[in-house]
Design a protein around this motif. Structure first.
Motif, PDB file in Angstrom:
ATOM      1  N   GLY A 106       0.801  -1.217   0.000  1.00  0.00           N
ATOM      2  CA  GLY A 106       0.000   0.000   0.000  1.00  0.00           C
ATOM      3  C   GLY A 106       0.834   1.267   0.000  1.00  0.00           C
ATOM      4  N   TYR A 107       2.102   1.149   0.376  1.00  0.00           N
ATOM      5  CA  TYR A 107       2.985   2.313   0.418  1.00  0.00           C
ATOM      6  C   TYR A 107       3.558   2.653  -0.957  1.00  0.00           C
ATOM      7  N   GLU A 108       3.413   1.727  -1.926  1.00  0.00           N
ATOM      8  CA  GLU A 108       3.922   1.976  -3.277  1.00  0.00           C
ATOM      9  C   GLU A 108       3.258   3.228  -3.871  1.00  0.00           C
ATOM     10  N   PRO A 109       4.000   4.005  -4.681  1.00  0.00           N
ATOM     11  CA  PRO A 109       5.292   3.691  -5.306  1.00  0.00           C
ATOM     12  C   PRO A 109       6.508   3.966  -4.436  1.00  0.00           C
ATOM     13  N   TYR A 110       6.316   4.371  -3.185  1.00  0.00           N
ATOM     14  CA  TYR A 110       7.453   4.666  -2.330  1.00  0.00           C
ATOM     15  C   TYR A 110       8.044   3.364  -1.773  1.00  0.00           C
ATOM     16  N   PRO A 111       9.353   3.293  -1.603  1.00  0.00           N
ATOM     17  CA  PRO A 111      10.002   2.059  -1.144  1.00  0.00           C
ATOM     18  C   PRO A 111       9.665   1.735   0.313  1.00  0.00           C
ATOM     19  N   ALA A 112       9.496   0.438   0.576  1.00  0.00           N
ATOM     20  CA  ALA A 112       9.254  -0.030   1.943  1.00  0.00           C
ATOM     21  C   ALA A 112       9.694  -1.483   2.039  1.00  0.00           C
ATOM     22  N   LEU A 113      10.188  -1.870   3.223  1.00  0.00           N
ATOM     23  CA  LEU A 113      10.634  -3.238   3.434  1.00  0.00           C
ATOM     24  C   LEU A 113      10.492  -3.626   4.890  1.00  0.00           C
ATOM     25  N   VAL A 114      10.555  -4.924   5.148  1.00  0.00           N
ATOM     26  CA  VAL A 114      10.505  -5.470   6.505  1.00  0.00           C
ATOM     27  C   VAL A 114      11.825  -6.175   6.767  1.00  0.00           C
ATOM     28  N   VAL A 115      12.448  -5.869   7.913  1.00  0.00           N
ATOM     29  CA  VAL A 115      13.718  -6.502   8.274  1.00  0.00           C
ATOM     30  C   VAL A 115      13.627  -7.071   9.684  1.00  0.00           C
ATOM     31  N   ASP A 116      14.561  -7.998   9.982  1.00  0.00           N
ATOM     32  CA  ASP A 116      14.633  -8.533  11.331  1.00  0.00           C
ATOM     33  C   ASP A 116      15.757  -7.839  12.106  1.00  0.00           C
ATOM     34  N   ALA A 117      16.142  -8.410  13.236  1.00  0.00           N
ATOM     35  CA  ALA A 117      17.104  -7.745  14.119  1.00  0.00           C
ATOM     36  C   ALA A 117      18.497  -7.638  13.526  1.00  0.00           C
TER      37      ALA A 117
ATOM     38  N   LEU B   4      12.933  -9.434   4.953  1.00  0.00           N
ATOM     39  CA  LEU B   4      11.889 -10.456   5.002  1.00  0.00           C
ATOM     40  C   LEU B   4      10.793 -10.201   3.976  1.00  0.00           C
ATOM     41  N   ALA B   5      10.615  -8.958   3.574  1.00  0.00           N
ATOM     42  CA  ALA B   5       9.623  -8.596   2.555  1.00  0.00           C
ATOM     43  C   ALA B   5       9.987  -7.217   2.028  1.00  0.00           C
ATOM     44  N   ALA B   6       9.659  -6.967   0.761  1.00  0.00           N
ATOM     45  CA  ALA B   6       9.961  -5.670   0.140  1.00  0.00           C
ATOM     46  C   ALA B   6       8.946  -5.413  -0.954  1.00  0.00           C
ATOM     47  N   ASN B   7       8.701  -4.132  -1.228  1.00  0.00           N
ATOM     48  CA  ASN B   7       7.744  -3.782  -2.276  1.00  0.00           C
ATOM     49  C   ASN B   7       8.455  -3.387  -3.568  1.00  0.00           C
TER      50      ASN B   7
END
Length: 274
Positions: free
Chosen positions: A109-120, A125-128
């Motif tokens: 939903g944040y597209e077209p802006y970059p966003a991702l999920v990372v761990d510690a 773990l996920a990216a748009n």
């Protein structure tokens, strides 16, 4: 760089010295902690010196008032002779299905802006699609799983040669990692820091744009200015974590979004990823 001791060595020290280390790290006096935790400074002193064994409830209460990370709360309990309180559920476990779906929906939903999920340890773990767009030109070996956001950003064959203000941005990321190492007894995180801090800083790409906008932009935070196909894009990083997590895995997840820092970046991204 200092950090609490890790692994069995920390547990062997007993819970008292570990609690004292967290209290000193938070710059809280024994009296102040006692008032917060509905205890007495005398009892806190006895716990820290090993003269008194705290109850499981007291360990958790002190950890809460010292804002100890969830993983480290389990370590405190083990050091006090109790079982861990917080589970560490694999992210691919069916029990976390709704969480995974929610995070993926959020970054899409944040597209077209970059966003991702990372761990510690900054494993991606996920990216748009916005993140995928920035990966153009990154060396194939850096794109092989598991992807690591710090390596992708700072490696000389990653994004680093295209980041116009690399020295500032690199300094910001390394300081961020140093703060995390001070809070988390994580040897993998320390090893990652040592690795990326040793990367050489590449020279700017010859003939690349200088990164200066046509008109001055009043940035409200340090931006990452990165070249993409002849355009200089400017982003402000925002990191979100989960409030009151009850699982180690969930506690260590972070959602990073890159907010456009100027109108030109907004326009370009909407043109590129409509």
């Amino acid at each position: 760089m200092t950090a609490l001791m890790s692994g069995t060595a920390a547990t062997d020290r007993g819970v008292g010295p570990l609690l004292r280390a967290w209290r000193e790290r938070r710059r809280v006096s024994q009296l102040e902690l006692a008032l917060r935790a509905d205890s007495s400074a005398r009892h806190i002193s006895f716990v820290e010196t090993g003269r008194s064994r705290p109850s499981e409830e007291m360990v958790l209460r002190l950890a809460e008032h010292l804002d100890v990370p969830v993983r480290e709360r389990n370590a405190l309990l083990l050091a006090a002779g109790y079982a861990p309180h917080y589970p560490e559920t694999p992210l691919d476990d069916p029990a976390l299905g709704a969480l995974r779906e929610g995070m993926e929906r959020l970054i899409r939903g944040y597209e077209p802006y970059p966003a991702l999920v990372v761990d510690a340890t900054y494993q991606v773990l996920a990216a748009n699609r916005g993140i995928v767009m920035l990966m153009d030109g990154v060396a194939e070996q850096l794109l092989a799983p598991p992807l690591n956001a710090m390596r992708l950003t700072l490696h000389p064959e990653g994004l680093a040669p295209r980041i116009r203000n690399l020295r500032e941005w690199r300094g910001h990321l390394l300081e961020q990692m140093r703060r995390q190492i001070a809070l988390h007894r994580s040897e993998p995180l320390r090893a990652l820091y040592d690795e990326v801090a040793a990367y050489p800083v590449p020279d700017p790409v010859p003939g690349a744009p200088d990164g200066e906008p046509d008109e001055p932009v009043p940035y409200f935070a340090l931006p990452m200015q990165i070249e993409h196909e002849g355009h200089v894009l400017s982003f402000i990083s925002s990191i979100s974590t989960f409030n009151t997590p009850m699982d180690v895995t969930v506690a260590e997840l972070a959602i990073e979004t890159l907010l456009p820092a100027d109108p030109a970046t907004v326009k370009y991204l909407h043109t590129l990823l409509p």
